[in-house]
Structures are given as C-alpha cells and as structure tokens.
Design a protein around this motif. Sequence first.
Motif, PDB file in Angstrom:
ATOM      1  N   ASP A   1       0.915  -1.316   0.036  1.00 41.40           N
ATOM      2  CA  ASP A   1      -0.077  -0.139  -0.195  1.00 41.40           C
ATOM      3  C   ASP A   1       0.828   1.300   0.050  1.00 41.40           C
ATOM      4  OD1 ASP A   1      -2.445  -1.186  -0.059  1.00 41.40           O
ATOM      5  OD2 ASP A   1      -2.605  -1.854   2.052  1.00 41.40           O
TER       6      ASP A   1
ATOM      7  N   GLY B   1      -3.117  -4.937   1.941  1.00 41.10           N
ATOM      8  CA  GLY B   1      -3.974  -5.074   3.164  1.00 41.10           C
ATOM      9  C   GLY B   1      -3.369  -6.500   4.053  1.00 41.10           C
TER      10      GLY B   1
ATOM     11  N   ASP C   1      -2.630  -9.401   6.428  1.00 43.09           N
ATOM     12  CA  ASP C   1      -2.887  -9.105   7.844  1.00 43.09           C
ATOM     13  C   ASP C   1      -2.493 -10.622   8.486  1.00 43.09           C
ATOM     14  OD1 ASP C   1      -4.864 -10.824   7.034  1.00 43.09           O
ATOM     15  OD2 ASP C   1      -6.497  -9.583   7.942  1.00 43.09           O
TER      16      ASP C   1
END
Length: 403
Positions: A215, A260, A262
């Motif tokens: 990102d 993203g 995680d």
Amino acid sequence: MTAADAQRWAAEPAKDSGYGRTPYQRDRARVLHSAAFRRLAAKTQVHTAGSDDFLRTRLTHSLEVAQISREMGARLGCDPDVVDVAGLAHDLGHPPFGHNGEAALDAVAGPCGGFEGNAQTLRVITRLEAKEPGAGLNLTRATLDACSKYPWFRKPGYRKFGVYADDRPVFDWLRDGRTDERRCLEAQVMDWADDVAYSVHDVEDGVHGGYIDLDTLRDAGERAELCADVAATYSTETPGELAAALDRLLADPAVAGVRGYDGSYRSLVALKRMTSVLTGRFVASAVGATQSRHGAGPLRRYDADLIVPRTVRDQCALLKGMALRYVMRTRAAEDWYEQQRTILIELVEALTRTPERLDPLFRPLFAAAADDAAALRVVIDQVASLTDHAAVAWHRTLLAGRR
C-alpha cells in the motif's frame, strides 16, 4: 551430452551399484549428501536463520532454485539433473549471515584475493568437501560448468566473480579450453532461477514479516524512489521505464490481492497465489522467448543463450528492489548486523593467531600453507563454512578472555 561433459577432474574406478544412474544423477546425490549442503539449513538467506518458522534459509532457497531450474531446463531440453544440481549447489560457498557476512569476509580477505560466495562455491565442490582426495565432490565437467555463475576471475569494475586465482587449474579444466566468459545454457538457467526465486520469495517473506507493505506504493513519490533505487542497483533501464513496469506489476490481480496483508488464512492464500503466478510467468516467459529464438530443441550446453524478455526482467528487478529498500536496508540498520560483521572479522583474526583451534579438516592445510596469504585463505575457508549459530558460538568461545 558428450563423453567430455561426463568426465571428472580426478579419475574414479567404475561404479556398478545396480541402479543404472547417469553421471549427473550421481552428481546430484553427492551434493545432496554433502556436509556443505546440510549446513545451508542454518545459514541466513535474508533474515537470520531460525528467527521465524515461516522464513527461508539458504537451504530452502537452494531447494526452490533447484526445482525452478529443473522445470525450466527440462522444458528447454537440458539434462534435468545437471540444472537441478546447479540449483542445489549454487550457494554452497555462502558464509554465515548471508550477504552481510560475505562483505565482512571480503574486507578481511584482501591479502589472499578477497572473498566471493560464488568463487567459494567452486572451492567447496572442487576442493574442500570430503569425497575424493584433492577433488572435493569430484563432479562432472558439465555440472561444474553449470555451477559457474560468473566464469571469470576478480577484475576491476566487477563486484562478482566465480573463481579464486589458486583454483585456476580446475577452472581451466571445467571450461575445457574456452577462453571467453560465455556461460553454458545450464548456468544461465540456474542464474535466472536464482533471480526468480529470491526476488519473488524475498518479497513474500518481507510481506509476511511486516517489512513490505504494498500500500505504500500508492504514493507517487515512493514509487519514484523505488524505481531510482532499482535503476542504480539492479537494472540498466531508466527510472521512467521502470515506473511503467512497476505500474503494470502493481496492477496485476495477483499482486493487488496482497494489499492489506494481515497474516490471516485468506491473506496467506493471496500471498502464495502471488508467488505462484509470478514464478510461473517469469519461467514461462524465458522458456518461450528462448525457444522462439533458438528453436524447440533440445537445447543444452552451448547450443543457445537464455532469452529473458525485458518486461519480465524489469519486473524481477523491481521485486529485488522492494526487498533491498524495505527489508535489507531496514535490517542493515539494526545493531545485530554490525555485530555479525564484527563476529566474522574477529573470528578470522583469532584463528589466524591460534590455528590449533581450527577444525581437524583445516589444521593440516594451514600448516602446509606456502605463505601468509595461503594460510589466511585456509582460515577464511574455515569461517565461511560455519553456520550462523556456529559462528556466534565459536566467537564466544575464542574471544571469551577478551571481554
């Protein structure tokens, strides 16, 4: 493959084990069963070996390179065992602590010609491994040539080289009269497999470890700095040309799916999908371009050169740049990296003063050394052979009285 390709540096009695193995299958077995190969399990790839169950070591990296090499080589018509062995063996000479350790040993090995992991690999497989006296693993000429990623001696302007001056006799033999620096096709396949494996997999490890966040590349300034890094380090393309390649790479659904990340099962699936897609694309592109240029084959030895399309090479370089910018430089700023360099330099100094502390394999070599430079090379061989953990333990023991 010719009879000359299957020759070994030292003559061996004929073997009749009943298995009907080819000379190159025997080569593969010799590398797999070698001490140097086992030690790769505890040597750093990018992250210190043993620091995380997910992350790669030199051993897992070498297995991945061998698998990619074998698949790519087989599609081109190379002997699959020759390219497999080249992938398995290509990092046998790398020292503790990865490229950080390589730089430290090069700094202290100046009087004996410096240190380079690829030149050390040739030394390990032709001299240091205990299989055939005076010949190391005594691999075939074709396999040794396939392991020669940089078939030249150290020279100005070149950071990489593949042979030390005192290993010239076996190098001249394996090159079989060649005086140029052209690599055989199998060595080119191994080299591209190595590039593919460490670029894709180091990014995978970096994402998982929290070092790389794709990102951040939404920012135009950050993308520009990454491209400038890659242009200065890994590519001959301009930052502008690399920017276009980066845009295409980030737009790929497999890469975009990792944003993203995680650590959840779903994100791990996306991360592995990216690894698989990019690896398959980089391999297929090189195979297709090479066959388009040279024909369907079979291609082997000096029949052809591997062709890697520019767009694919650019994307691979950009992945290397991500690992450099977000992982290696971050790690290099840590105190542990400086400690690693200190450990290896002080180990060399301590063992030079007290050669009786060398392993039994190296003690007689040190005693027989013709001069100080040759003696230093023996000490460098000893330190380079150590795993990360062994280097720390030896340093603690040898220098205990100084602290």
